[in-house]
Scaffold this active site. Sequence first.
Site, PDB file in Angstrom:
ATOM      1  N   HIS A 324       0.812  -1.207   0.000  1.00  0.00           N
ATOM      2  CA  HIS A 324       0.000   0.000   0.000  1.00  0.00           C
ATOM      3  C   HIS A 324       0.851   1.265   0.000  1.00  0.00           C
ATOM      4  O   HIS A 324       0.423   2.297  -0.533  1.00  0.00           O
ATOM      5  CB  HIS A 324      -0.929   0.010   1.218  1.00  0.00           C
ATOM      6  N   GLY A 325       2.005   1.229   0.599  1.00  0.00           N
ATOM      7  CA  GLY A 325       2.833   2.431   0.633  1.00  0.00           C
ATOM      8  C   GLY A 325       4.213   2.155   1.191  1.00  0.00           C
ATOM      9  O   GLY A 325       4.386   1.298   2.068  1.00  0.00           O
TER      10      GLY A 325
END
Length: 472
Positions: A324-325
């Site tokens: 996701h990041g």
Amino acid sequence: MVFSSTLFLFYFFPAFLLLYYLAPARLKNFVALTASLLFYAWGGLNFLALFLGSVVLNFFIIRLMDAAEGWQKRIYLILSIILNVGMLFYFKYTNFFLENFSAVKEAMGGGGLTWEKVVLPIGISFFTFEKLTYSIDVYRGVNKPLKSFWDFMLYIMLFPKMIAGPIVRFHEIADQLTDRSAFDTIDHKLAGLFRFVLGLAKKTLIANVLGQEADRIFALAPAEVSAPLAWLGALAYTFQIYFDFSGYSDMAIGIGRMIGFQFPENFNNPYISRSITEFWQRWHITLGRWMRDYLYSPLGGNRVSTGRLYANLWTVFILSGFWHGAAWNFIAWGAFHGLFLVLDRLFLLRIYQRIGALSIIPTFLITVVGWVLFRAETLSGALAYIRRMLVGEWSGVPNFTREFWFTLLLATVFSFMAALPRVERWELGTLSADRLALPRAIGMSLATALLLILSVSYIVGSSFNPFIYFRF
């Protein structure tokens, strides 16, 4: 270009639908592919040539893999995986590793590193997973590779799912890439339009309103945040991210249905879950299934010892957070969910079974705390915010507008009403219906018109229109 922008709603989308419906059957894929290339070029022109090159390489590598046997077949698969994961690693994680290496070097008395920041191409995470899906499915014999390069490019770059999913596996739409006549009906088009407008309303009328206050609260210094304000900020973000992301998925699925594609569902009322295990069966469903089939199962799945099983769960969810990041707070978010998945298997599921529907409450609270890790800019900031939620002062009622309180109430009702089984069955039947009886068709048409007017009015009158998953 995002689906909720005036450019998309007033110009791109109407022009695309007009050309698509007027085109003869043999040219519909050409229209869809051309629109998809223009859609991506609008926001990522600098990376378009790179992505096209990677699509070309993948197509021919997989063709060679399909014709090979034994160890040569495996070599081509490995080559495809290295190509796709390597691109993702370079663009998404180079800055993260260089920043951390530089910080360690400075802490040890050395000089920090200087480098030119790598820019993250939009949609690269979803592109990568779909290219990997194609490679692995062909290797496993789930599907034969497409004969047409243009059909393969359309699968990868089809604009409704291009930026933020749902993650569509190759075998799920392989036949539809060459023949969508079975879904080319008025019922599917009307249901698709309703689904698109429903998603637009979720994003603009709920997510955007709550997002404004969530951004304001999370921007405050920890000392300025009381416990009630911290909880309201976390709740606002909890509902914002759900209605924003599920709204985008609704719009993608709706556009797909309007042009004959049947994309998989991506959300199913996740906040009525009675455990974190169930939450991940209802939240970002296509990502959860991808992780299960292409990562968790190859690690051994449930066929290993108990200790190894827990380690596999934690590994998969830490990687999910990192997907996701590229930041420590995302890794912590993945580890947080992995921890509760393990605790579910150890004892929590037995407790939840005893308390029945009330288990929705602790599951939701766990989820809310987890979203703080996801939303905060840094891990230290997330921990400071959670501390205010747990031990901050409980003084005063935060001052918000009536619009915020009303929207928060709507978000709560729409998030939890499916806890009633009859409501959930009605929702599923309405959204997935292949044939529409006249009363339902009339009701959908009226709802579509009303929600479209309200949504467009909000978009025209407001400058706040972010899209959370655009950066993932």
